[in-house]
Motif scaffolding. Structure first.
Motif, mmCIF file in Angstrom:
data_model
loop_
_atom_site.group_PDB
_atom_site.id
_atom_site.type_symbol
_atom_site.label_atom_id
_atom_site.label_comp_id
_atom_site.label_asym_id
_atom_site.label_seq_id
_atom_site.Cartn_x
_atom_site.Cartn_y
_atom_site.Cartn_z
ATOM 1 N N TYR A 223 0.824 -1.205 0.000
ATOM 2 C CA TYR A 223 0.000 0.000 0.000
ATOM 3 C C TYR A 223 0.859 1.256 0.000
ATOM 4 O O TYR A 223 0.648 2.180 -0.794
ATOM 5 C CB TYR A 223 -0.921 -0.030 1.220
ATOM 6 N N VAL A 224 1.838 1.306 0.884
ATOM 7 C CA VAL A 224 2.724 2.473 0.957
ATOM 8 C C VAL A 224 3.520 2.613 -0.338
ATOM 9 O O VAL A 224 3.691 3.722 -0.862
ATOM 10 C CB VAL A 224 3.662 2.372 2.171
ATOM 11 N N MET A 225 3.991 1.493 -0.881
ATOM 12 C CA MET A 225 4.732 1.541 -2.141
ATOM 13 C C MET A 225 3.882 2.140 -3.251
ATOM 14 O O MET A 225 4.359 2.950 -4.053
ATOM 15 C CB MET A 225 5.193 0.125 -2.518
ATOM 16 N N CYS A 226 2.593 1.753 -3.283
ATOM 17 C CA CYS A 226 1.707 2.268 -4.329
ATOM 18 C C CYS A 226 1.419 3.749 -4.124
ATOM 19 O O CYS A 226 1.365 4.522 -5.094
ATOM 20 C CB CYS A 226 0.410 1.471 -4.351
ATOM 21 N N LEU A 227 1.241 4.171 -2.878
ATOM 22 C CA LEU A 227 1.011 5.588 -2.619
ATOM 23 C C LEU A 227 2.235 6.421 -2.986
ATOM 24 O O LEU A 227 2.117 7.502 -3.571
ATOM 25 C CB LEU A 227 0.656 5.806 -1.147
ATOM 26 N N GLU A 228 3.413 5.917 -2.642
ATOM 27 C CA GLU A 228 4.634 6.650 -2.973
ATOM 28 C C GLU A 228 4.789 6.778 -4.482
ATOM 29 O O GLU A 228 5.171 7.843 -4.988
ATOM 30 C CB GLU A 228 5.845 5.944 -2.354
ATOM 31 N N ARG A 229 4.494 5.716 -5.230
ATOM 32 C CA ARG A 229 4.587 5.785 -6.679
ATOM 33 C C ARG A 229 3.548 6.747 -7.250
ATOM 34 O O ARG A 229 3.832 7.491 -8.201
ATOM 35 C CB ARG A 229 4.417 4.394 -7.282
ATOM 36 N N ARG A 230 2.360 6.757 -6.663
ATOM 37 C CA ARG A 230 1.334 7.685 -7.115
ATOM 38 C C ARG A 230 1.798 9.132 -6.943
ATOM 39 O O ARG A 230 1.633 9.969 -7.836
ATOM 40 C CB ARG A 230 0.037 7.470 -6.338
ATOM 41 N N LEU A 231 2.406 9.432 -5.788
ATOM 42 C CA LEU A 231 2.906 10.781 -5.540
ATOM 43 C C LEU A 231 4.021 11.140 -6.516
ATOM 44 O O LEU A 231 4.101 12.273 -6.994
ATOM 45 C CB LEU A 231 3.398 10.892 -4.099
#
Length: 240
Positions: A223-231
């Protein structure tokens, strides 16, 4: 309606490994472990819609090193609507605990459309806790996480070893059952996540088979990895 399932706190170890390492490990595990009965020979697809507050506390807590964290998600398998789970995953260091309860498709749509009242009518504590978080902390759907999982299980020590491949993400959407969402990869090419979960102990035979000393331990959640990539994607588009 299915009852609330509260699992014990378990150890969780995660590693980033190469596809070639995964092939070797899968062959090793097939000799002593069983494929999850729900997986078949090729595994299954997992899609999770994660909820967070406006401050995106999951990333903030991760950066701050907060030991105890919890997040809510709604999870489906193979894009199907017959088995929908509301889950809370609590993390305490390397220990995790998952609490889950089933939702109907109609209940899922009510959650997404902010019609939360039915959660108070459900008998499960998780539903009431979710209602409180939605209303008090303005929890909202923030990101979708997709991946293909091949799971192995081992009876002694309640061990579960999973290979999570093709990890990808999409923006939050009401239509989580669609197989046509515009997703993007969040992992380096030819890499995947190996997760090892066990309740009390990890048998030595499993430890010996893992042999992942050269691999990278992963502290961040998918989840955090996906949020970081989104940002990162948002910042890149702004710079273009």
């Amino acid at each position: 309606m299915a009852e609330e399932i509260v699992r014990k706190f378990r150890h969780e170890l995660k590693y980033m490994i190469s596809e070639s390492e995964a092939l070797i490990l899968k062959q090793r595990f097939k000799g002593i472990m069983s494929l999850d009965k729900n997986a078949g020979e090729t595994g299954y697809l997992i899609r999770s819609l994660y909820f967070d507050d406006e401050k995106e506390s999951a990333i903030m807590d991760k950066m701050a090193g907060t030991a105890a964290r919890a997040k809510f998600r709604i999870r489906i398998y193979n894009y199907k609507d017959g088995f929908i789970m509301l889950e809370r995953k609590a993390k305490q260091g390397q220990y995790i605990q998952k609490t889950s309860v089933s939702l109907t498709k109609e209940e899922y749509y009510k959650v997404y459309d902010k019609d939360y009242r039915f959660l108070l009518d459900r008998k499960e504590d998780l539903c009431k806790d979710f209602y409180f978080e939605l209303v008090s902390n303005n929890l909202k759907p923030v990101v979708i996480v997709d991946y293909d999982r091949v799971p192995f299980v081992y009876e002694y020590g309640d061990v579960r070893v999973t290979f999570d491949e093709n990890i990808r993400s999409a923006g939050a959407t009401r239509e989580i059952f669609s197989d046509r969402l515009d997703t993007y990869s969040v992992m380096p090419p030819q890499t995947l996540i190996l997760e090892v979960k066990f309740t009390e102990f990890l048998p030595q035979i499993i430890r010996d088979m893992l042999d992942i000393r050269s691999s990278t331990y992963v502290s961040a959640s998918k989840y955090v990895m996906c949020l970081e990539r989104r940002l990162e994607n948002i910042m890149r588009k702004k710079a273009e």
